[in-house]
Design a protein around this motif. Structure first.
Motif, PDB file in Angstrom:
ATOM      1  N   THR A 294       0.888  -1.631  -0.183  1.00 28.49           N
ATOM      2  CA  THR A 294       0.087   0.141   0.044  1.00 28.49           C
ATOM      3  C   THR A 294       0.825   1.376  -0.532  1.00 28.49           C
ATOM      4  OG1 THR A 294      -0.015  -0.193   2.427  1.00 28.49           O
ATOM      5  CG2 THR A 294      -2.037  -0.868   1.139  1.00 28.49           C
ATOM      6  N   ALA A 295       1.982   1.222  -0.343  1.00 28.89           N
ATOM      7  CA  ALA A 295       3.110   2.083  -0.096  1.00 28.89           C
ATOM      8  C   ALA A 295       2.840   3.462  -0.991  1.00 28.89           C
ATOM      9  CB  ALA A 295       4.490   1.889  -0.151  1.00 28.89           C
ATOM     10  N   VAL A 296       1.972   3.544  -2.421  1.00 29.66           N
ATOM     11  CA  VAL A 296       2.030   3.717  -3.823  1.00 29.66           C
ATOM     12  C   VAL A 296       0.953   3.453  -4.256  1.00 29.66           C
ATOM     13  CG1 VAL A 296       4.694   4.490  -4.040  1.00 29.66           C
ATOM     14  CG2 VAL A 296       4.141   2.867  -4.705  1.00 29.66           C
ATOM     15  N   LEU A 297       0.706   4.338  -5.066  1.00 26.15           N
ATOM     16  CA  LEU A 297      -0.247   4.012  -5.905  1.00 26.15           C
ATOM     17  C   LEU A 297       0.605   2.878  -7.478  1.00 26.15           C
ATOM     18  CD1 LEU A 297      -2.451   6.997  -6.271  1.00 26.15           C
ATOM     19  CD2 LEU A 297      -3.168   4.665  -4.914  1.00 26.15           C
ATOM     20  N   SER A 298       1.125   3.697  -7.857  1.00 26.70           N
ATOM     21  CA  SER A 298       2.301   2.706  -8.788  1.00 26.70           C
ATOM     22  C   SER A 298       3.434   3.496  -8.882  1.00 26.70           C
ATOM     23  CB  SER A 298       1.338   3.159 -10.496  1.00 26.70           C
ATOM     24  OG  SER A 298       1.356   4.750 -10.463  1.00 26.70           O
ATOM     25  N   ALA A 299       4.137   2.003  -9.029  1.00 27.97           N
ATOM     26  CA  ALA A 299       5.007   2.596  -9.840  1.00 27.97           C
ATOM     27  C   ALA A 299       6.109   2.250 -11.309  1.00 27.97           C
ATOM     28  CB  ALA A 299       6.477   1.835  -8.740  1.00 27.97           C
ATOM     29  N   THR A 300       6.619   3.464 -11.639  1.00 26.46           N
ATOM     30  CA  THR A 300       7.054   3.133 -13.189  1.00 26.46           C
ATOM     31  C   THR A 300       9.007   3.203 -13.305  1.00 26.46           C
ATOM     32  OG1 THR A 300       5.207   4.029 -14.126  1.00 26.46           O
ATOM     33  CG2 THR A 300       7.400   4.410 -15.012  1.00 26.46           C
ATOM     34  N   VAL A 301       9.997   2.046 -13.939  1.00 26.97           N
ATOM     35  CA  VAL A 301      11.217   1.918 -13.914  1.00 26.97           C
ATOM     36  C   VAL A 301      11.850   1.954 -15.282  1.00 26.97           C
ATOM     37  CG1 VAL A 301      13.029   0.390 -13.016  1.00 26.97           C
ATOM     38  CG2 VAL A 301      11.267   0.656 -11.702  1.00 26.97           C
ATOM     39  N   ILE A 302      12.018   2.935 -15.677  1.00 33.70           N
ATOM     40  CA  ILE A 302      13.281   2.526 -16.609  1.00 33.70           C
ATOM     41  C   ILE A 302      14.780   1.911 -16.425  1.00 33.70           C
ATOM     42  CG2 ILE A 302      14.111   3.966 -18.373  1.00 33.70           C
ATOM     43  CD1 ILE A 302      12.126   6.116 -18.598  1.00 33.70           C
ATOM     44  N   ALA A 303      14.889   0.678 -17.605  1.00 34.58           N
ATOM     45  CA  ALA A 303      16.112  -0.107 -17.207  1.00 34.58           C
ATOM     46  C   ALA A 303      16.728  -0.291 -18.699  1.00 34.58           C
ATOM     47  CB  ALA A 303      15.365  -1.420 -15.988  1.00 34.58           C
TER      48      ALA A 303
END
Length: 366
Positions: A294-303
């Motif tokens: 529940t820490a965030v609504l979304s996470a987006t990563v560029i790798a």
């Protein structure tokens, strides 16, 4: 003509441009929030779009519609490869290599296909680096919460504890010399849902590059994207412009980024959740607690790779801002966007780490 002969004939006709099948759409733009940003209708602006329903989502290959279209066959071959990989990686097929390992690897070490072995090594390393926030053995949790069967439910404390006893990549023993894996106990299982689509995109990139295709973008659903080369539509471009989906509004974007020779992965639970006694439970679970993150609504990563982008997007979603920031020195080529609830109802706030503020162009109304 047999059904197989008809299929091959249809495919040959399709590759010659004589028919329009379900695997080919010529379009000016992708309409999904996580898709390609819109393009003009200038000469050369059109795209060839190849699609296939596989791995429980829509896989897509985009090619610049320039020249005779000889790259299309390589695009179809890439989708064929994803279909083959589904048979190896799926937790929903009892005869997949992943499921067969779950049925036998607790009895004795089992030999693993070399490319899959390397993927498992990456997953175990990520488990260590994220202190357990990323875990490919979390399948029992997915099942006890009902998400595996898409029938969400809150488990009893006893059932949750039983599932937790089977979770932990430290219960996997990988033997590099013999290319084998061993499970410490019966009931441990593998679920590559948080890394498998990205791995498939990486394999597509290998195939397309080996075929001489220089410019392409491949999607695995709306959450996994890999780009190579440049979008050639007569405009000055820095790679391919890709939309980052909004965690609360599927028809909108948080912003856009340009990708070339790299991948983007997004993790969120807003649209895969259930309510129980007035409380919302999302499908992304924290393997350390056994409960929805529940820490965030979304996470987006560029790798640099799609497998890494997908896996770290899941891990960062679970960890939240502080743990993510502490992780990033180990991955200097990675940029992260975390989206949290805003102060006003329905609004969001963004946290950009690892140079994401230099990559992301925020939408004006995000």
């Amino acid at each position: 003509m047999t059904p197989e002969e008809e299929r091959l004939a249809s495919r040959r006709s399709f590759l010659r441009g004589k028919v329009r099948s379900e695997e080919e759409t010529s379009s000016e733009e992708a309409t999904s929030a996580g898709g390609i940003a819109g393009s003009s209708t200038a000469p050369g602006a059109y795209l060839i779009q190849l699609t296939r329903k596989v791995m429980a989502c829509q896989f897509e290959v985009y090619l610049n519609a320039l020249g005779p279209g000889t790259e299309t066959e390589a695009g179809v071959a890439a989708l064929d490869l994803v279909t083959e990989l589904e048979q190896q990686l799926s937790a929903y097929r009892y005869d997949s290599e992943i499921c067969m390992l779950g049925a036998t690897a607790y009895l004795r070490p089992q030999v693993v296909e070399p490319r899959l072995f390397e993927l498992l090594k990456l997953a175990v390393q990520l488990h260590r680096d994220t202190h357990g926030a990323f875990d490919i053995t979390a399948g029992p949790l997915t099942k006890v919460w009902g998400f595996f069967d898409r029938d969400g439910k809150v488990p009893s404390d006893k059932d949750l504890a039983s599932a937790m006893s089977l979770v932990g990549s430290n219960q996997l023993t990988l033997d590099q010399e013999n290319q084998t894996i061993f499970f410490d106990k019966e009931g441990v299982e593998l679920n590559l849902g948080s890394i498998g689509k990205g791995y498939a995109l990486d394999r597509c990139q290998e195939l397309l590059c080996e075929a001489g295709v220089e410019d392409f973008l491949v999607h695995g659903g709306t959450s996994s994207v890999l780009a190579h080369g440049v979008r050639r539509d007569g405009k000055p471009r820095d790679g391919w412009e890709v939309g980052v989906p909004h965690p609360l509004r599927p028809d909108r974007r948080i912003g856009t980024v340009h990708l070339s020779g790299e991948a983007l992965g997004t993790s969120g639970a807003a649209f895969q959740a259930f309510f129980h006694e007035g409380k919302k439970y999302g499908h992304v679970l924290d393997p350390r607690s056994g409960k929805p993150a529940t820490a965030v609504l979304s996470a987006t990563v560029i790798a640099p790779t799609a497998a890494l982008a997908d896996a770290l997007a899941t891990a960062c979603y679970v960890m939240g801002p502080d743990e993510t920031e502490a992780l990033l020195p180990k991955y200097p080529e990675v940029s992260v966007l975390l989206v949290q609830e805003g102060r006003r109802r329905g609004s969001v706030e963004t946290i950009m780490l690892g140079g994401m503020d230099e990559r992301l162009a925020l939408a004006s109304t995000s």
